[in-house]
Design a protein around this motif. Structure first.
Motif, PDB file in Angstrom:
ATOM      1  N   ILE A   1       0.884  -1.172   0.000  1.00 22.04           N
ATOM      2  CA  ILE A   1       0.000   0.000   0.000  1.00 22.04           C
ATOM      3  C   ILE A   1       0.918   1.217   0.000  1.00 22.04           C
ATOM      4  CG2 ILE A   1      -1.838   1.233   1.185  1.00 22.04           C
ATOM      5  CD1 ILE A   1      -2.515  -1.455   2.568  1.00 22.04           C
ATOM      6  N   MET A   2       0.922   1.900  -1.131  1.00 17.57           N
ATOM      7  CA  MET A   2       1.874   2.993  -1.314  1.00 17.57           C
ATOM      8  C   MET A   2       1.183   4.120  -2.079  1.00 17.57           C
ATOM      9  SD  MET A   2       5.558   2.711  -3.241  1.00 17.57           S
ATOM     10  CE  MET A   2       6.274   1.515  -2.116  1.00 17.57           C
ATOM     11  N   PRO A   3       1.247   5.350  -1.600  1.00 18.64           N
ATOM     12  CA  PRO A   3       0.543   6.442  -2.289  1.00 18.64           C
ATOM     13  C   PRO A   3       1.064   6.665  -3.699  1.00 18.64           C
ATOM     14  CG  PRO A   3       1.932   7.307  -0.524  1.00 18.64           C
ATOM     15  CD  PRO A   3       1.939   5.827  -0.391  1.00 18.64           C
ATOM     16  N   THR A   4       0.213   7.248  -4.532  1.00 16.61           N
ATOM     17  CA  THR A   4       0.593   7.600  -5.894  1.00 16.61           C
ATOM     18  C   THR A   4       1.856   8.452  -5.846  1.00 16.61           C
ATOM     19  OG1 THR A   4      -1.723   7.603  -6.520  1.00 16.61           O
ATOM     20  CG2 THR A   4      -0.231   8.716  -8.004  1.00 16.61           C
TER      21      THR A   4
ATOM     22  N   ILE B   1       1.980 -10.442  -5.757  1.00 20.27           N
ATOM     23  CA  ILE B   1       2.173  -9.124  -5.151  1.00 20.27           C
ATOM     24  C   ILE B   1       0.947  -8.287  -5.500  1.00 20.27           C
ATOM     25  CG2 ILE B   1       3.658  -8.456  -7.111  1.00 20.27           C
ATOM     26  CD1 ILE B   1       4.818  -6.248  -5.286  1.00 20.27           C
ATOM     27  N   ALA B   2       0.247  -7.807  -4.486  1.00 20.32           N
ATOM     28  CA  ALA B   2      -0.920  -6.940  -4.691  1.00 20.32           C
ATOM     29  C   ALA B   2      -0.507  -5.517  -4.347  1.00 20.32           C
ATOM     30  CB  ALA B   2      -2.075  -7.386  -3.812  1.00 20.32           C
ATOM     31  N   LEU B   3      -0.875  -4.570  -5.225  1.00 19.18           N
ATOM     32  CA  LEU B   3      -0.461  -3.177  -5.012  1.00 19.18           C
ATOM     33  C   LEU B   3      -1.648  -2.233  -5.160  1.00 19.18           C
ATOM     34  CD1 LEU B   3       1.678  -4.562  -7.386  1.00 19.18           C
ATOM     35  CD2 LEU B   3       3.113  -2.863  -6.267  1.00 19.18           C
ATOM     36  N   THR B   4      -1.711  -1.247  -4.296  1.00 17.57           N
ATOM     37  CA  THR B   4      -2.738  -0.212  -4.398  1.00 17.57           C
ATOM     38  C   THR B   4      -2.242   1.075  -3.754  1.00 17.57           C
ATOM     39  OG1 THR B   4      -5.017   0.415  -3.863  1.00 17.57           O
ATOM     40  CG2 THR B   4      -3.893  -0.979  -2.279  1.00 17.57           C
ATOM     41  N   ALA B   5      -2.797   2.189  -4.232  1.00 18.91           N
ATOM     42  CA  ALA B   5      -2.451   3.483  -3.630  1.00 18.91           C
ATOM     43  C   ALA B   5      -3.487   3.892  -2.604  1.00 18.91           C
ATOM     44  CB  ALA B   5      -2.357   4.560  -4.716  1.00 18.91           C
TER      45      ALA B   5
ATOM     46  N   TYR C   1      -8.518  10.796  -3.307  1.00 21.51           N
ATOM     47  CA  TYR C   1      -7.110  10.689  -2.924  1.00 21.51           C
ATOM     48  C   TYR C   1      -6.253  10.247  -4.105  1.00 21.51           C
ATOM     49  CZ  TYR C   1      -2.833   9.231  -0.596  1.00 21.51           C
ATOM     50  OH  TYR C   1      -1.518   9.091  -0.245  1.00 21.51           O
ATOM     51  N   GLN C   2      -6.742   9.246  -4.849  1.00 29.22           N
ATOM     52  CA  GLN C   2      -5.945   8.742  -5.969  1.00 29.22           C
ATOM     53  C   GLN C   2      -5.814   9.785  -7.071  1.00 29.22           C
ATOM     54  OE1 GLN C   2      -7.296   5.329  -8.434  1.00 29.22           O
ATOM     55  NE2 GLN C   2      -5.367   4.407  -7.866  1.00 29.22           N
ATOM     56  N   GLU C   3      -6.913  10.504  -7.342  1.00 27.69           N
ATOM     57  CA  GLU C   3      -6.881  11.505  -8.414  1.00 27.69           C
ATOM     58  C   GLU C   3      -6.014  12.708  -8.024  1.00 27.69           C
ATOM     59  OE1 GLU C   3     -11.109  11.886  -8.947  1.00 27.69           O
ATOM     60  OE2 GLU C   3     -11.176   9.761  -9.505  1.00 27.69           O
ATOM     61  N   THR C   4      -6.146  13.187  -6.793  1.00 31.95           N
ATOM     62  CA  THR C   4      -5.296  14.299  -6.362  1.00 31.95           C
ATOM     63  C   THR C   4      -3.832  13.854  -6.302  1.00 31.95           C
ATOM     64  OG1 THR C   4      -5.731  13.743  -4.040  1.00 31.95           O
ATOM     65  CG2 THR C   4      -7.058  15.495  -5.019  1.00 31.95           C
ATOM     66  N   GLY C   5      -3.621  12.560  -6.059  1.00 29.02           N
ATOM     67  CA  GLY C   5      -2.256  12.025  -5.964  1.00 29.02           C
ATOM     68  C   GLY C   5      -1.480  12.094  -7.258  1.00 29.02           C
TER      69      GLY C   5
ATOM     70  N   GLU D   1       5.538  21.365  -6.538  1.00 31.73           N
ATOM     71  CA  GLU D   1       4.222  21.956  -6.295  1.00 31.73           C
ATOM     72  C   GLU D   1       3.087  21.051  -6.792  1.00 31.73           C
ATOM     73  OE1 GLU D   1       1.816  26.045  -7.602  1.00 31.73           O
ATOM     74  OE2 GLU D   1       3.419  25.243  -8.858  1.00 31.73           O
ATOM     75  N   GLY D   2       2.032  20.973  -5.982  1.00 29.31           N
ATOM     76  CA  GLY D   2       0.845  20.226  -6.383  1.00 29.31           C
ATOM     77  C   GLY D   2      -0.385  20.813  -5.701  1.00 29.31           C
ATOM     78  N   VAL D   3      -1.234  21.483  -6.476  1.00 30.79           N
ATOM     79  CA  VAL D   3      -2.444  22.107  -5.922  1.00 30.79           C
ATOM     80  C   VAL D   3      -3.647  21.235  -6.252  1.00 30.79           C
ATOM     81  CG1 VAL D   3      -3.950  24.138  -5.957  1.00 30.79           C
ATOM     82  CG2 VAL D   3      -1.463  24.416  -6.129  1.00 30.79           C
ATOM     83  N   CYS D   4      -4.452  20.938  -5.252  1.00 35.92           N
ATOM     84  CA  CYS D   4      -5.634  20.083  -5.431  1.00 35.92           C
ATOM     85  C   CYS D   4      -6.868  20.908  -5.079  1.00 35.92           C
ATOM     86  CB  CYS D   4      -5.538  18.855  -4.525  1.00 35.92           C
ATOM     87  SG  CYS D   4      -3.978  17.974  -4.704  1.00 35.92           S
TER      88      CYS D   4
END
Length: 729
Positions: free
Chosen positions: A40-43, A176-180, A319-323, A331-334
């Motif tokens: 489980i790892m963020p985008t 191996i299963a992966l998701t953000a 969360y996934q889309e803003t990621g 810089e990353g503005v959501c």
């Protein structure tokens, strides 16, 4: 030591990196040891390397199960570029013809292919299962593994069959299963469904410290979006909309306003989608306007902003889309726009779904509503949703709520009463029910449990709904209560809550009123919303309007209505083209009355050295909308307005509003054929003569003067449209 050395060597050889990120090294080592692995790892955390590198280092071919063709293409292209060989990675899906499929299978059998990407639908085909049985499978990677769970934001039934297919391919194949994005419930579903209960879990923090989160009311949303993009010229961004129609509409408006924007949704053909994706990656497009179909696995590190035109269906999706913003750590503005109408639409979408699915969807949507309306640190709320505690001071003002002035209230007494109520009555009630009890709302559920007789009934009736909404959000956020999302959102006492009952202390919560006030009044939140009207210029424009009206023997409102003059005093249009974009002007009126107005504005701007916000004059496609064109054509054919409304599936009131909008923008319409059937000549003349002498175009004032008993609101409105059309256009 041998694995470690070859790991770093291969990381350098294949990907050009000198060091691993986070837990990548430990994850890859676990896979190379043929152990089931759950990541489980963020985008932006580097998930893809976690299975790509061990695949390149292992004997045989790794099967990568991926939900989107676009995602596969992107990763295969990258791997081929890194590996210097076309055959090192392939995808097997519905976009390939028979010849291409044969070539893929030949490369796999010859041992040239280290990673084979497949969609879950392709994986379960009999011919593909037969083929995969005869090759050496190093391991199976299940990307976007949250798709397995009905509680995930992108549930896909085909993902449920993956374990069964793997069993058919061979024995003891590591997974191996992966998701953000995975809440504790979704994590549990993934483990059970893939039969990997004993898999080692690698869970990174969900915090993305470089992302700035902001939610604002959905007021003048198109203007706000164009303004934002123009203020961030040259930066890449993604705009998410819930419908394909809205995607096309927003992309078109952005193009008209000189922004390199392209639409992306599942309704476009595969070639167009692939070309759009490549344009974005190669910086041929600045903005992609998309449904959620865009972005999964897209490796573009310098997306600087993600805008949600519509509030998303779930926190996981959000969360996934803003990621996808700021994956390079920059810089990353959501920015998300929120309105209750969007919530109503999403609720309507769920009406026809099975009961269980509808209940799940309702609880998931409620979390999004709570997030959007809350005044508490956005980052704290996001991380809490994914089971991670976060101290809001660590946000470092990287969200709008932490930047805003706050109003606090003492929550001790309310907290004690609510905790005692749940302790005494059990965890059978949600926040809505307990709010009704505290506010003294005696509805059927309250009375059925005899809670209208409870000592706390009506305790907080003077506090209001905003207070109680704020209270319950923070009681959950601060872990005094937990919410069982899987079970109708019922509230339960936590250990911290039980401890507080024994040893209470003073505690302050934040009162939220910004979003509610903005939603109710229709005003945008501070700083970003409206601009001040130039009152000096407004008086000058009204004087000019009065002068022209007198010359032409017309009421002033026929020339331009007040909202149009006010918008001129914000945007300072100095050409006919710019004037056409002002609300309620349009081409017809701009050409008929506009010359003197733009001359006055131009002189005023020069004399006062005003720096015009040119980028805020938003060019619109509204006048070309299919509905308006169709209405004009039907009126030309003398079809009744009520019949047009019926054919278009709208109300009579809505058709009048559309017709009035067309007329106010300068298009002349002949409605006599319809009006003659509704009103006799004397009544028409009486209303017409009233508007000739009137100081304002107010229908309410007309009704007061002419008599509510003699005329209806719709009749006056119809005659006002005729009046404006004949004298103003």
């Amino acid at each position: 030591m041998q694995i470690e050395k070859s790991l770093f060597d291969n990381l350098q050889i294949f990907f050009g990196f000198d060091t691993f990120k986070g837990e990548q090294e430990a994850i890859i080592t676990n896979i190379l040891q043929k152990k089931d692995t759950f990541v489980i790892m963020p985008t932006g955390g580097g998930k893809s390397i976690c299975y790509q590198l061990p695949a390149l280092m292992s004997k045989g071919t790794a099967i990568v199960i991926s939900p989107l063709i676009a995602l596969m293409k992107n990763q295969v292209d990258q791997l081929r570029a890194f590996g210097g060989s076309e055959s090192i990675a392939h995808f097997l899906n519905s976009s390939l013809n028979k010849t291409e499929i044969a070539q893929v299978k030949k490369d796999v059998i010859d041992g040239k292919t280290k990673l084979l990407y497949v969609a879950p639908e392709s994986l379960s085909k009999v011919e593909n299962i037969e083929f995969l049985r005869y090759i050496t499978v190093s391991f199976v990677a299940v990307d976007e593994a949250h798709c397995i769970s009905e509680w995930g934001h992108d549930f896909r039934p085909e993902y449920r069959k993956i374990r069964q297919v793997i069993n058919n391919i061979g024995d003891n194949i590591p997974i191996i299963a992966l998701t953000a994005t995975a809440t504790p419930k979704v994590q549990s579903d993934i483990r059970k469904n893939l039969n990997m209960v004993d898999a080692k879990l690698f869970k990174s923090s969900f915090n993305r410290p470089n992302l700035y989160y902001k939610v604002q009311p959905k007021v003048d949303v198109v203007k706000e979006i164009v303004r934002f993009i123009k203020n961030n010229t040259g930066k890449s961004g993604i705009i998410y909309c819930l419908s394909r129609k809205k995607v096309e509409e927003i992309a078109e408006i952005l193009k008209i306003n000189g922004i390199r924007a392209y639409p992306y949704h599942a309704g476009l053909d595969a070639k167009t989608r692939a070309e759009t994706q490549d344009l974005f990656l190669m910086e041929g497009a600045d903005v992609i306007v998309a449904t959620i179909a865009f972005g999964m696995g897209i490796d573009k590190p310098d997306v600087r902003y993600v805008i949600h035109h519509d509030i998303p269906k779930s926190m996981e999706g959000y969360y996934q889309e803003t990621g996808r913003a700021g994956r390079d750590g920059g810089e990353g503005v959501c920015l998300a726009f929120y309105s209750e109408k969007d919530v109503e639409k999403l609720t309507k979408f769920m009406k026809d779904k099975p009961v269980a699915e509808r209940e799940i969807g309702t609880q998931i949507l409620k979390e999004v509503i709570d997030y959007s309306e809350s005044a508490v640190c956005r980052r704290k709320q996001i991380l809490h949703y994914f089971g991670e505690d976060f101290d809001a001071t660590g946000c470092d003002c990287m969200c709008d709520n932490c930047n805003a002035e706050k109003t606090y209230f003492e929550a001790q007494d309310s907290l004690l009463k609510v905790l005692k109520f749940i302790q005494e009555q059990g965890d059978k009630f949600d926040d809505h029910h307990i709010t009704n009890v505290m506010m003294g709302q005696n509805n059927q559920p309250v009375s059925s449990y005899k809670h209208d007789e409870h000592p706390f009934f009506g305790y907080g009736k003077n506090e209001g709904i905003v207070y109680w909404k704020s209270f319950f959000r923070q009681a959950v956020l601060e872990n005094f209560l937990s919410k069982d999302i899987e079970n109708y959102g019922l509230l339960q006492l936590t250990e911290k809550g039980k401890s507080y009952l024994k040893n209470p202390y003073s505690i302050k919560f934040i009162l939220n009123n910004t979003m509610e006030k903005a939603s109710n009044t229709g005003e945008a939140s501070s700083g970003e919303g409206g601009n001040a009207v130039d009152s000096v210029l407004l008086k000058m424009l009204k004087d000019l309007r009065k002068k022209i009206a007198k010359q032409k023997g017309l009421p002033p409102f026929v020339i331009f209505q007040d909202p149009s003059l006010e918008e001129m005093c914000i945007h300072y249009p100095v050409s006919i083209d710019e004037l056409k974009q002002i609300q309620g002007v349009g081409a017809g009126k701009a050409l008929k009355f506009g010359t003197q107005f733009i001359s006055l504005i131009k002189n005023y701007v020069e004399e006062n050295e005003i720096d015009r916000p040119v980028d805020l004059i938003i060019k619109s496609t509204a006048n070309k909308s299919a509905l308006k064109v169709s209405i004009i054509q039907n009126i030309d054919r003398k079809i009744g307005l009520d019949d047009i409304a019926s054919a278009k599936g709208i109300t009579y009131e809505e058709i009048l509003k559309e017709v009035e909008s067309i007329v106010n923008s300068g298009t002349r319409l002949n409605l006599n054929y319809f009006i003659d059937e509704v009103l006799d000549e004397d009544r028409q003349n009486e209303i017409f003569d009233y508007f000739k002498e009137a100081d304002s175009d107010s229908i309410e004032s007309a009704l007061d003067e002419l008599g509510n008993d003699d005329y209806s609101f719709e009749e006056i409105k119809l005659m006002r449209i005729k009046f404006m059309s004949e004298l103003g256009n």
